[in-house]
Design a protein around this motif. Structure first.
Motif, PDB file in Angstrom:
ATOM      1  N   GLU A  57      26.451  34.823 -65.597  1.00 48.70           N
ATOM      2  CA  GLU A  57      25.851  35.164 -64.239  1.00 48.70           C
ATOM      3  C   GLU A  57      25.320  36.616 -64.504  1.00 48.70           C
ATOM      4  O   GLU A  57      26.288  37.402 -64.953  1.00 48.70           O
ATOM      5  N   ARG A  72      19.393  30.691 -65.014  1.00 54.68           N
ATOM      6  CA  ARG A  72      18.444  31.173 -65.945  1.00 54.68           C
ATOM      7  C   ARG A  72      18.674  31.345 -67.525  1.00 54.68           C
ATOM      8  O   ARG A  72      18.320  31.802 -68.266  1.00 54.68           O
ATOM      9  N   LYS A  76      21.416  26.566 -65.427  1.00 51.74           N
ATOM     10  CA  LYS A  76      19.807  26.511 -65.632  1.00 51.74           C
ATOM     11  C   LYS A  76      19.638  27.404 -64.410  1.00 51.74           C
ATOM     12  O   LYS A  76      18.650  28.251 -64.470  1.00 51.74           O
ATOM     13  N   GLU A  77      20.111  27.281 -63.256  1.00 44.26           N
ATOM     14  CA  GLU A  77      20.054  28.025 -62.170  1.00 44.26           C
ATOM     15  C   GLU A  77      20.358  29.615 -62.387  1.00 44.26           C
ATOM     16  O   GLU A  77      19.778  30.722 -61.732  1.00 44.26           O
ATOM     17  N   LYS A 102      20.668  37.200 -67.536  1.00 42.77           N
ATOM     18  CA  LYS A 102      19.173  37.187 -67.549  1.00 42.77           C
ATOM     19  C   LYS A 102      18.571  38.263 -66.785  1.00 42.77           C
ATOM     20  O   LYS A 102      17.585  38.820 -67.413  1.00 42.77           O
ATOM     21  N   ALA A 103      19.064  38.587 -65.630  1.00 42.00           N
ATOM     22  CA  ALA A 103      18.638  39.845 -64.914  1.00 42.00           C
ATOM     23  C   ALA A 103      18.624  41.086 -65.771  1.00 42.00           C
ATOM     24  O   ALA A 103      17.718  41.811 -65.843  1.00 42.00           O
ATOM     25  N   ASP A 137      18.235  29.431 -70.811  1.00 39.25           N
ATOM     26  CA  ASP A 137      17.070  28.470 -71.204  1.00 39.25           C
ATOM     27  C   ASP A 137      17.540  26.975 -71.691  1.00 39.25           C
ATOM     28  O   ASP A 137      16.974  26.038 -71.410  1.00 39.25           O
ATOM     29  N   THR A 166      12.969  40.072 -71.718  1.00 42.22           N
ATOM     30  CA  THR A 166      12.447  38.915 -71.105  1.00 42.22           C
ATOM     31  C   THR A 166      12.203  37.558 -72.176  1.00 42.22           C
ATOM     32  O   THR A 166      12.446  36.522 -71.810  1.00 42.22           O
TER      33      THR A 166
END
Lengths: 469, 109
Positions: free
Chosen positions: B46, B86, B83-84, B49-50, B88, B58
């Motif tokens: 969680e 992010r 996937k939510e 990705k951010a 891959d 990225t």
């Protein structure tokens, strides 16, 4: 007689004046008059000073030092632009709020032409431009610098992003004749928040440019520099009160709630680290001094918004006066309609006080839930794990009410108790067993100003004027 | 994966998100692969990705697999959950390494 030190707040509604005798460590007097920022700000100031002169006995107002702050003319309006919403954008918001600003726009990722149009229309006092950790993403902040350079906006830009390209972003803006200054990154590393340089830079720009732009120069001729935005003075007062000085102990970690007509502000001073074992902390690191502003929670202009968020039942449950429920005889809809349109309304009857107490209690409840961290349970083969988001304020020692509703002195404890841990919402990490106080003379901002020059005296005076409730 | 020709920087167990991102920067990684055996995956993933985006990563793919959660959840729901966040590519505990290798090769072309 000792010369006085005056603290002045040019507010949007009232110009307030507080007089201190620093030798005797005493609050000498408090007065206020309607602000006249739209015409000549010195008219309201002179009226307030005259009232103060009468309050302290009618003699000459002999002051050798004047300290002033301002939230007039819309306050300090900032647009925060970052890269990822939960990271650099949030870090920029934390920095701006901690500088006493009002956030009038928040943008993440690359600014689109529509975003630029909205920012031009908003015409903020300052744009705080962030994005990328040091050595991290360098594209978005440059894209946004180009977009801001090309737009019609003339507001100063504070660049607090990836240090590798910060100077380049500044050059792009300067080439377009924009004022741009570079400071340290608000998020130099993913696990390190660095808001202090942004606070300092914002304050400098406020002193050098904003007071002039807002027509406060005339006041400066009388009182000297307006040294900070009022919310920053409140934060400085809160920090002094929590930390103390070398010679005088503070109160420890604390929360301050300020319920206004349009907003409810919450300030917390404390690290908010987990108070129990086995907790994993997630999310952006939290600032030691944190301020949140809830723009939908206010007991006049936003009274209807409170009703819409919570419904009638919750407000009525908290509408008590002298411990007797009065709710059943009150037409809450009509009363809230009236309050929304009469922002200067002062309660006159028990029923009106009761409605204010109900609205304020709900506002404090929601605002502190939003401000405080929360915890989630997760189960693993090894047992239960707790995940903490935001600050753990459960061990906070003091909750203090300041301003408006608390100055009336009606049921302050029942309002402040809604800022505390509630077993119906056990995941919200609010104070479990704090002492509750009221800033009975409404001097916290003045103490914050005074902290700049005489912190020990400021602290002692503030402690004496906190009323335990 | 080494046999398949990838250069691997192994971070071992109990790695924070910041450590994995710093290692990815240092190694100029093309992908980050996280294997979870204890059902801690949500904690590990969680917000990752951010943070990659802020760190200029990225382009770095996130691959995640093995025992992702504790309790009953259909695989489709687990896949959607991650996937939510992010990620891959998401793999169940019984996925074969060849599948991940093939996906990596295809994505890195």
């Amino acid at each position: 007689m000792t010369k006085l030190t005056l603290a002045i707040d040019f507010g949007s509604t009232y110009t307030k004046v507080v007089a201190f005798d620093l030798v005797a460590e005493q609050l000498v007097g408090v007065a206020q008059a309607v602000s006249t920022v739209d015409t000549d700000i010195t008219i309201g100031l002179r009226t307030a000073l005259e009232k103060l002169r009468m309050v302290i006995g009618g003699g000459k107002l002999d002051a050798d030092r004047i300290l002033a702050c301002s939230s007039a003319a819309g306050g300090l309006r900032i647009v925060a632009a970052g890269l990822v919403r939960q990271l650099t954008t949030k870090a920029a918001e934390e920095a701006a709020l901690g500088a006493g600003a009002k956030i009038v726009g928040t943008y993440s990722y690359g600014l689109s032409p529509e975003d630029i149009g909205r920012i031009e229309k908003t015409a903020p006092d300052i744009v705080l431009l962030t994005g990328g950790t040091d050595g991290g993403d360098d594209k978005v902040i440059l894209h946004n610098a180009v977009a801001l350079a090309a737009c019609k906006l003339s507001s100063p830009v504070v660049i607090a992003g990836n240090k590798i390209v910060a100077q380049k972003a500044q050059s792009l803006l300067r080439a377009a004749n924009k004022y741009a200054t570079v400071i340290e990154n608000v998020l130099p590393e993913l696990d390190r928040l660095n808001v202090e340089p942004a606070r300092v830079a914002i304050r400098d720009i406020f002193m050098q440019r904003i007071t002039h732009a807002k027509g406060l120069d005339k006041a400066q001729a009388l009182v000297g520099d307006i040294i900070m935005p009022t919310p920053m003075a409140v934060l400085k007062g809160a920090t002094l009160l929590a930390q103390g000085t070398g010679e005088e102990s503070g109160l420890g970690d604390l929360i301050i709630v300020d319920v206004g007509g349009a907003t409810t502000d919450v300030h917390s001073v404390g690290y908010g680290h987990p108070s129990r074992q086995g907790v994993v902390v997630k999310g952006l690191p939290e600032p030691y001094v944190k301020r949140t502003v809830e723009g939908d929670l206010g007991i006049r202009y936003n009274a209807r918004s409170i009703l819409e968020i919570t419904g009638k039942k919750q407000i009525m449950e908290k509408m008590v006066f002298s411990n007797s429920p009065l709710a059943e005889n009150i037409d809450l809809d009509a009363s809230i309609e009236y309050l929304s349109g009469h922002i200067g309304a002062i309660p006159q009857s028990e029923e009106q006080y009761s409605i204010d107490i109900g609205l304020a209690s709900v506002a404090v409840d929601i605002a502190t839930q939003r401000h405080a961290g929360k915890i989630e349970e997760m189960y693993f083969p090894t047992g239960k794990v707790w995940i903490q988001y935001g600050k753990d304020l459960t061990k906070t020692k003091c909750v203090i009410g300041t301003g408006g509703i608390f100055a009336y002195g009606q049921e302050p404890r029942s309002i402040l108790r809604t800022a505390c841990y509630n077993q119906n919402n056990p995941m919200s990490l609010r104070p479990m067993n704090p002492e509750c106080f009221v800033d009975e003379r409404y001097i916290l901002y003045a103490v914050g100003l005074l902290a700049e020059v005489a912190p020990r005296e400021a602290l002692r005076i503030m402690k004496r004027h906190l009323k335990s409730v | 994966m080494k046999e398949a020709g990838f250069k691997i920087v192994s971070l071992e167990i109990q790695v924070s998100q910041e450590e994995s991102i710093n290692a990815a920067i240092q190694a100029k990684a093309d992908a980050t692969s996280v294997s979870s055996l204890s059902g801690h995956a949500k904690i590990l993933v969680e917000g990752l990705k951010a943070k990659c985006v802020e760190a200029g990563l990225t382009h770095v793919g996130l691959y995640h697999g093995a025992q992702l959660i504790i309790g009953d959840m259909r695989w489709e729901d687990q896949d959607r959950l991650f996937k939510e966040m992010r990620v891959d590519r998401v793999y169940p505990h019984n996925a074969i390494p060849e599948q991940a290798i093939a996906d990596l090769k295809a994505n890195l072309k």
